[in-house]
Design a protein around this motif. Sequence first.
Motif, mmCIF file in Angstrom:
data_model
loop_
_atom_site.group_PDB
_atom_site.id
_atom_site.type_symbol
_atom_site.label_atom_id
_atom_site.label_comp_id
_atom_site.label_asym_id
_atom_site.label_seq_id
_atom_site.Cartn_x
_atom_site.Cartn_y
_atom_site.Cartn_z
ATOM 1 N N ARG A 53 0.932 6.916 -6.617
ATOM 2 C CA ARG A 53 -0.220 7.781 -6.843
ATOM 3 C C ARG A 53 0.121 9.239 -6.549
ATOM 4 O O ARG A 53 -0.320 10.158 -7.248
ATOM 5 N N LYS A 54 0.917 9.454 -5.544
ATOM 6 C CA LYS A 54 1.330 10.820 -5.225
ATOM 7 C C LYS A 54 2.121 11.431 -6.379
ATOM 8 O O LYS A 54 1.899 12.588 -6.766
ATOM 9 N N GLU A 55 3.012 10.643 -6.948
ATOM 10 C CA GLU A 55 3.795 11.129 -8.077
ATOM 11 C C GLU A 55 2.887 11.476 -9.248
ATOM 12 O O GLU A 55 3.034 12.519 -9.881
ATOM 13 N N MET B 159 0.827 -1.201 0.000
ATOM 14 C CA MET B 159 0.000 0.000 0.000
ATOM 15 C C MET B 159 0.862 1.252 0.000
ATOM 16 O O MET B 159 0.558 2.232 -0.685
ATOM 17 N N GLN B 160 1.939 1.194 0.744
ATOM 18 C CA GLN B 160 2.852 2.337 0.788
ATOM 19 C C GLN B 160 3.385 2.641 -0.613
ATOM 20 O O GLN B 160 3.454 3.785 -1.045
ATOM 21 N N LEU B 161 3.725 1.563 -1.304
ATOM 22 C CA LEU B 161 4.248 1.700 -2.663
ATOM 23 C C LEU B 161 3.202 2.351 -3.581
ATOM 24 O O LEU B 161 3.490 3.293 -4.318
ATOM 25 N N LEU B 162 1.983 1.840 -3.515
ATOM 26 C CA LEU B 162 0.918 2.378 -4.366
ATOM 27 C C LEU B 162 0.639 3.844 -4.046
ATOM 28 O O LEU B 162 0.389 4.655 -4.935
ATOM 29 N N LYS C 199 2.131 15.186 -11.031
ATOM 30 C CA LYS C 199 2.219 15.455 -12.474
ATOM 31 C C LYS C 199 0.846 15.711 -13.088
ATOM 32 O O LYS C 199 0.710 15.793 -14.295
ATOM 33 N N LYS C 200 -0.161 15.750 -12.260
ATOM 34 C CA LYS C 200 -1.552 15.911 -12.695
ATOM 35 C C LYS C 200 -1.974 14.801 -13.666
ATOM 36 O O LYS C 200 -2.793 15.006 -14.553
ATOM 37 N N ASP C 201 -1.373 13.644 -13.457
ATOM 38 C CA ASP C 201 -1.771 12.491 -14.262
ATOM 39 C C ASP C 201 -2.913 11.783 -13.536
ATOM 40 O O ASP C 201 -2.715 10.788 -12.847
ATOM 41 N N PHE C 202 -4.101 12.318 -13.713
ATOM 42 C CA PHE C 202 -5.234 11.795 -12.953
ATOM 43 C C PHE C 202 -5.728 10.464 -13.477
ATOM 44 O O PHE C 202 -6.470 9.761 -12.799
#
Length: 498
Positions: A459-461, A452-455, A465-468
């Motif tokens: 997701r934060k990255e 989960m930490q990895l995901l 980058k506004k890659d929604f």
Amino acid sequence: MSQLKIYNSLSRQKEAFHSITPGHAGMYVCGPTVSGESHLGHARPYITFDVVYRYLNHLRYKVRYVRNITDAGHFEEEGREAEDKIASKAVLEKLEPMELVQKYTNLFHWAMELFNTIPPSIEPTATGHIIEQIGMIEQLIDAGYAYEVNGSVYFDVKKYAANYDYGKLSGRVIEELFETTRDLDGQEEKRDRADFALWKAAAPEHIMRWKSPWGVGYPGWHIECSAMATKYLGAQFDIHGGGMDLQFPHHESEIAQSTICNHTAPVRYWMHNNMITINGKKMGKSYNNVIKLTELFSGNHPILEKAYHPMVVRFFILQTQYRSTLDFSNEALQAAEKGLKRLWEGYENLQKLAVDSWQLTGTDKELEARSLKLIAEFDEFMNDDFNTAKVLANMFELVPVINSIKDKIIPATALSRSTIELLQKQMKLYVEDILGLKNVTEADGEKLKGVMQLLIEIRKEAKTKKDFVISDKIRNQLTALGIQLKDEKDGSMSWTIN
RNA sequence: GGUUCCGUGGCCGAGUGGCUAGGCAGAGCUCUGCAAAAGCUCCUACAGCGGUUCGAAUCUGCUCGGAACCUCCA
């Protein structure tokens, strides 16, 4: 702190609790008859008295908690063939009686563990105390309050009633017991229809049988509790608990037997939990409306919309005062499920609050006073006949305060450090130690946490980058898997398992 | 039939003379890329008809409705 008051069924009022031996308390609770699976209705007394046990411990009593296992047969309805419930079922299922008893005992223990109930100090079995029961019956005969007929022994209620108050506990009018005309066969042995069996002669086909001074037979139902309670708790002990439906004749008869044998009233405080109903009707075998615990936990029952976690059931039960009926419905269970989730998340948020930044004095005096009052009332409500419903209501009033501090809607300085620490301490004490609640989703192992930490990092990255597309995909896929990802106000992310 | 208990907002439920219990559901708003969560606000009821009282969901009478026990039952 206020004084613990218990509603005593015997006096029909709340009484201050004082144990016979200071610092110690003896409690006997009628346990299960292990001739079949436990159902939802059975869960109530064991959860109720688990909280009583936990609370007495919290009050620093050394409690001896005795809860029996009824594994010896009771006669079925008198008049029909006097046969042992367990023995008859054993024939049907082609099992040894003790094998059957073992199976259901194991199942019972399994359910009790899932409910997070603390095992009793002593869990005596009826079959393990035949000698004690015979001894008690002999005493009753010697005292002139029991008589033997054809290898069976009966308690002489009329004689007892002449000298003692038979019917006091259950509010029975003794004359009516004698007069009530009920057409039952096989009563001719008894001198009076109000008499009850202490020992029953066993028919040849009866599997569970023991030798006794009166021939081969098996004990009556009421005598086991009297014998075992006396043995492990003494002639007089503090609390006796059980379902309301046991008040008469079971507990009334217990009082009679023990009073004659021990020359004292056996119990100081009688506590009776009310029934769980379904569509307003008591859940019970005879009503054909039971939901077994295995069905409840698996959702495998026609009227269940889904499976319910044992903790949800525990919470559901504790949301009601134990002396009120509790009506089961899917809607009610689902409300409990959501409520518990909300409470638990608030509780976890509270424990995670970092205390370092708090001030010695809070800036919001009103909130502080209100919070302190809500916390202090935990004790008061429990002392008022174990009102867990009110304790939970207060907790739910504290949850918005906690969440607001966590989300910084309320400034961190609003409450003083000592108040926050007290809140953390009391919530932990009550939620976990006294109410005995546990996390419903405890499957969050270390590996899962790592994944989960990895995901979350990915997701934060993506979000940076506004890659929604990516960020939404991660969140949506997790939602589909039953894991809820939440964006917190401070930019961090948290997750819960649904 | 006897004994006892209960009838609270859409649902579950606290509650014994005066103060918004609480949970779930529903509505609105705030926060937010969106969502969820969270926060705030709203929905303010006590089966019916009388009585006592300054004041009743809470005491009392009656009526209606339901339940438990009287038989194994948590």
